[in-house]
Design a protein around this motif. Structure first.
Motif, PDB file in Angstrom:
ATOM      1  N   LYS A 228       1.072  -0.797   0.378  1.00  0.00           N
ATOM      2  CA  LYS A 228       0.023  -0.057   0.058  1.00  0.00           C
ATOM      3  C   LYS A 228       1.124   1.656   0.027  1.00  0.00           C
ATOM      4  CE  LYS A 228      -2.551  -1.848   3.751  1.00  0.00           C
ATOM      5  NZ  LYS A 228      -3.225  -1.619   4.836  1.00  0.00           N
ATOM      6  N   GLU A 229       0.220   2.491  -0.612  1.00  0.00           N
ATOM      7  CA  GLU A 229       1.285   3.683  -0.725  1.00  0.00           C
ATOM      8  C   GLU A 229       0.869   3.778   0.380  1.00  0.00           C
ATOM      9  OE1 GLU A 229       2.635   5.279  -3.822  1.00  0.00           O
ATOM     10  OE2 GLU A 229       2.297   3.477  -4.930  1.00  0.00           O
ATOM     11  N   GLU A 230       0.544   4.037   1.874  1.00  0.00           N
ATOM     12  CA  GLU A 230       0.613   4.402   3.191  1.00  0.00           C
ATOM     13  C   GLU A 230       2.245   3.917   3.624  1.00  0.00           C
ATOM     14  OE1 GLU A 230      -3.117   2.065   3.373  1.00  0.00           O
ATOM     15  OE2 GLU A 230      -2.131   3.278   1.280  1.00  0.00           O
ATOM     16  N   ASP A 231       2.040   2.790   3.003  1.00  0.00           N
ATOM     17  CA  ASP A 231       3.672   1.598   3.771  1.00  0.00           C
ATOM     18  C   ASP A 231       4.108   2.140   3.703  1.00  0.00           C
ATOM     19  OD1 ASP A 231       1.097   0.844   5.688  1.00  0.00           O
ATOM     20  OD2 ASP A 231       1.023  -1.097   4.310  1.00  0.00           O
ATOM     21  N   ALA A 233       5.638   4.796   2.052  1.00  0.00           N
ATOM     22  CA  ALA A 233       5.989   5.844   2.554  1.00  0.00           C
ATOM     23  C   ALA A 233       6.938   6.018   3.251  1.00  0.00           C
ATOM     24  CB  ALA A 233       4.766   6.943   2.847  1.00  0.00           C
TER      25      ALA A 233
END
Length: 461
Positions: A228-231, A233
């Motif tokens: 996932k993008e938030e991870d 980051a």
């Protein structure tokens, strides 16, 4: 006053009954995780705060082994408490990769005559659930609901995308469809690691008043690498596969944290044994995992292929610490069955042992005098601190693991009598085994040797 005494007696009976209740059991299995890729295993890069907290309050097994260096056979050993070679499950059951075998395609699976962990616990009154990856046969006869599990939500195959999968998806395989119960197929609405834990939480909420066994079988962090993008980051210092892998590991940890939080909210922490492990060592070349300080990877018998992280957490019963003797995933079944009120000591077919007396210091003897691994001509045996590796294309190697955990100093020429003795131990065990029910094409054995040679030395994070 008469009614008061009646209510008091009923309350006391209920309290005593709850106090003597069989513990809940949760077995969490990561897929292809690197030995050194957890904070509690020494990683300074991979973030695993919730699993680190679990380990800090539990028993960390520093010398924990699986029974195979690849997924399918390893999970068969976990489910049966028996060396899977005893019933011919020696190779991974991956359709399309096989030589001519007794069984092929969807017919490759955990033999029906084998009793599973779920069978045993169900007989003791547990509600049993498997959520996640199965990989024990695609045919309906091998389905989890036919192997002792009351509830199933997951997929029958060995790996799949973490996002939407349907008949239009690239690389679509019918065994990788998300399935609820028997043949009720769905499309996951979100990232699969999160979806599995959401379902696990719902199962616990539904069953928390009765003893349950939950096998939470992640496909994380197996390929394909999808994060996932938030991870992603949160790991700006990493690149490529390593960054994807780190983010996927964190997603698994965060999902486990939500599960642990819900156990606490339901006041089940003290009534629940949680075990965390991986099904084999990390395949460093495909998912960028790291098995430091071990050499080797998934698919070979160096320590990096067969030694895995393992934590037992039960705050009310187990004192936190490190257990340094060799243990095996074979030990899960007899340990769980003993906790459930069964008598694993009477089941002579089991190769595992109940670990609780060892963890509690009630016995100082090691749980296993000797442990074995085998895949085609390749095999390994560990006896005490000595480990012998047998190969198809070179002389055997001998290592003293008490001094050489990275298996860098081969001592075979210095101790020929010990090599001969361990060879005999290995062959005596092999005489007890069934012939493999299916076999991989020979080229994959060659690839396994190439992978071993490429990762013979530990690489620090």
């Amino acid at each position: 006053m008469k009614h008061f005494y009646i209510y008091f007696i009923l309350f006391l009976s209920a309290f005593v009954a709850f106090g003597n209740r069989q513990p809940n059991i949760i077995l969490i299995i990561a897929d292809d995780a690197g030995y050194g890729d957890f904070g509690f295993q020494g990683s300074q890069i991979i973030k695993t705060p919730h699993l680190d907290q679990l380990a800090a309050g539990g028993v960390v097994c520093s010398q924990a082994y699986v029974t195979a260096a690849v997924c399918g056979p390893s999970r068969a050993g976990i489910l049966t408490g028996r060396y899977q070679q005893r019933f011919g499950y020696e190779e991974n059951n991956v359709p399309g990769y096989m030589s001519f075998s007794a069984l092929e395609g969807d017919e490759m699976g955990l033999p029906l005559q084998e009793t599973t962990m779920a069978d045993y616990l169900k007989a003791e009154g547990y509600t049993t659930a498997l959520i996640g990856k199965w990989h024990q046969g695609n045919a309906d006869k091998y389905h989890p609901l036919n192997r002792g599990f009351d509830y199933f939500f997951g997929f029958r195959g060995g790996a799949r995308t973490y996002y939407r999968l349907d008949t239009l998806s690239k690389g679509y395989n019918k065994e990788d469809r998300l399935e609820r119960g028997m043949s009720q197929f769905e499309v996951n609405p979100a990232y699969l690691t999160d979806v599995f834990v959401d379902d696990a939480i719902e199962f616990i909420e539904d069953q928390h008043k009765n003893p349950f066994f939950l096998m939470l079988s992640f496909n994380a962090v197996h390929t394909p690498l999808m994060a996932k993008e938030e991870d992603l980051a949160l790991f700006p210092e990493l690149e490529g596969k390593r960054r994807e892998y780190a983010a996927m590991t964190l997603a698994m940890d965060l999902a486990c944290g939500r599960l642990f939080h819900q156990l606490k909210a339901l006041n089940l922490e003290e009534e629940t044994l949680i075990v965390f492990t991986s099904d084999n060592g990390g395949p460093s070349d495909t998912n960028a995992s790291n098995n430091y300080p071990l050499s080797g990877t998934k698919a070979n018998h160096l320590e990096g292929g067969i030694r895995v992280p393992m934590v037992f957490s039960w705050p009310s019963k187990l004192q936190a610490g490190v257990y340094d003797q060799p243990v095996s995933t074979l030990d899960y079944l007899p340990t769980f069955l003993k906790l459930a009120g069964g008598k694993p000591e009477e089941l002579k077919q089991l190769d595992g042992v109940n670990l609780l007396p060892y963890f509690k210091g009630e016995t100082q003897q090691p749980p296993h005098e000797i442990l074995f691994w085998k895949k085609e001509c390749r095999a390994a045996v560990r006896k005490g601190e000595w480990k012998l590796l047998r190969y198809p294309d070179r002389p055997a190697e001998l290592y003293d693991l008490s001094k050489d955990i990275g298996e860098q100093q081969d001592l075979a020429l210095q101790y020929p009598d010990l090599v001969r003795s361990l060879y005999k131990d290995l062959f005596e065990w092999e005489k007890e085994l069934e012939r493999p029910l299916w076999q991989l094409q020979r080229k994959y054995e060659a690839k396994a040797m190439e992978r071993m040679d490429a990762y013979r030395k530990p690489v620090a994070n």
